[in-house]
Scaffold this motif. Structure first.
Motif: not given
Length: 454
Positions: A395-411, A413-422
């Motif tokens: 699920v995501r909004n304009q700026d943030w995206k969360l996977y069901n495995n816990g990876r959080l992406i600040h889209m 700043e990181d549109p290629l999803e290279q730096y996910p956060f736990t």
């Protein structure tokens, strides 16, 4: 006696109006030309920064209309089509075999519901919601008055195409190019129904590769090979130009909402020729804003799911707009019904919300999140799914995206999803966004949620 006949006639007309058929003469109902491209990511179109292909007709459609930056599909074609036609995410329907459509949802497609609003409906091109040889009148149950559809996993879509027309396989396609026949079908339908509201759904065959599981393989084109990706993009753009020219010739341009949309991202490779049963493939890499972009189809990244979307409606949509409203494929059914002036049937729960106010220029889409899932679909005999099945979703909004495995992406700043956060790497802002998006997941997994929820 004459007064009684007049009264009875008045009552009958009123009853017909309450039944929803009188809206066919409502001048406020736009025609809808829905152009649904296959396997074309944003990086392909020049108006989205693409540099590898010429797309002049699509550029003009965007220049004189509205371009959406954040329209989201599923990562592959079949789940996208289920979401599109039902207004619901794929998991809502339970197990659905690859290439099928949930039986219980058939009466509630956008095409069936538009028919209740007085629209004539037609589709041409790709179906992929059943094997038409086994269920030749499936499009009628799904709400289409007329159809010209190629036999997915049954025959060719391009050269010497196998086309099912209104329940029969056409015998007049030898020597023809499939996209020419599909476009002609759409134009003829618009011409025949120019005096009443219509839905003309051009479900493009291009730019998808040829079917890969037929014996013998489908016929090559005139260069003793299959069309390459450049040629299929050129055909996509040419067909858009032909349809717009037809609307102009029919003097229907101001009465018609044109939507161009793609079903998922660009493929990473395509089949280019057959040597006996051996199929040769070539990679697809496109240039966008100075960077090489490999095809992202089947991926849950933006390359696979953030698709091009253009809306054009002269006199209603102000030219040259670029908007960041969130749109996902569940939104098209309620939007079409909103434009037709018809309510959603009682008891029909949707994941989608209408973005018609954005098209009319009276507001923005109320959606605040989008959802996407990988294809987790049973395989019918002999037909492999067009995607992987690990069960990932986001699920995501304009700026943030969360996977069901816990990876959080600040889209943002990181549109290629290279730096996910736990979760262990969260600061206050990430904790806030993770909590918000986890709540969306919980609501989706329960009885349902509104896409307008925070």
């Amino acid at each position: 006696m004459g007064r009684m006949k007049t009264a009875l006639k008045t009552i009958l007309l009123f009853a017909l109006g309450c039944g929803g058929v009188s809206s066919a003469s409502d001048p406020r109902q736009p025609n809808i030309l829905f152009i649904f491209a296959d396997d074309i990511g944003q990086e392909v179109l020049e108006c989205y920064g693409g540099q590898s292909y010429r797309t002049p007709h699509l550029n003009e459609l965007a220049r004189t209309g509205m371009k959406f930056n954040q329209a989201f599909s599923m990562p592959v074609c079949h789940p996208s089509r289920i979401t599109l036609m039902s207004g619901k995410y794929p998991f809502r329907h339970g197990p659905v075999s690859w290439g099928d459509y949930p039986k219980q949802a058939e009466p509630y497609t956008f095409s069936n519901l538009l028919k209740t609003a007085g629209y004539r409906t037609a589709i041409a091109g790709k179906w992929q919601l059943c094997l038409l040889g086994e269920d030749p009148f499936h499009p009628r149950r799904m709400g289409f008055d007329h159809w010209d559809l190629f036999g997915w996993h049954e025959g060719p879509r391009y050269y010497e195409p196998m086309i099912h027309q209104n329940g029969q396989v056409r015998a007049d396609t030898l020597g023809f190019y499939g996209p020419d026949l599909y476009v002609r079908s759409v134009i003829d339908f618009m011409k025949d129904n120019r005096d009443r509201p219509f839905l003309a759904y051009y479900s493009m065959a291009v730019a998808h590769e040829v079917t890969d599981d037929l014996t013998p393989p489908v016929p090559h084109g005139p260069f003793d090979r299959y069309d390459n990706y450049d040629e299929m993009v050129a055909e996509t753009d040419r067909n858009v130009g032909r349809l717009i020219a037809a609307l102009n010739a029919l003097k229907l341009r101001d009465k018609t909402l044109v939507i161009f949309l793609a079903d998922n991202g660009t493929p990473p490779e395509i089949i280019i020729r057959a040597d006996g049963q051996e199929l040769s493939r070539v990679p697809v890499v496109s240039r966008r804003n100075g960077l090489d972009v490999p095809g992202g189809k089947k991926q849950l990244t933006d390359a696979g799911t953030n698709v091009p979307m253009i809306a054009n409606w002269p006199g209603t949509i102000r030219p040259g707009q670029v908007v960041d409203d969130l749109v996902d494929f569940s939104d098209f059914l309620p939007t079409f019904m909103d434009l037709a002036g018809q309510p959603i049937p009682d008891g029909l729960k949707l994941d989608g919300v209408s973005f018609a106010d954005r098209l009319r220029g009276t507001g923005t889409s109320p959606r605040t999140f989008t959802y996407c899932e990988e294809a987790v679909l049973p395989k019918p005999g002999g037909v492999e799914p067009d995607g992987e099945s690990s069960g990932l979703k986001w699920v995501r909004n304009q700026d943030w995206k969360l996977y069901n495995n816990g990876r959080l992406i600040h889209m943002a700043e990181d549109p290629l999803e290279q730096y996910p956060f736990t979760s262990g790497e969260d600061n206050a802002r990430r904790t806030e966004m993770r909590s918000l998006l986890e709540n969306v997941f919980r609501d989706l997994d329960s009885a349902g949620t509104s896409p307008t929820a925070p």
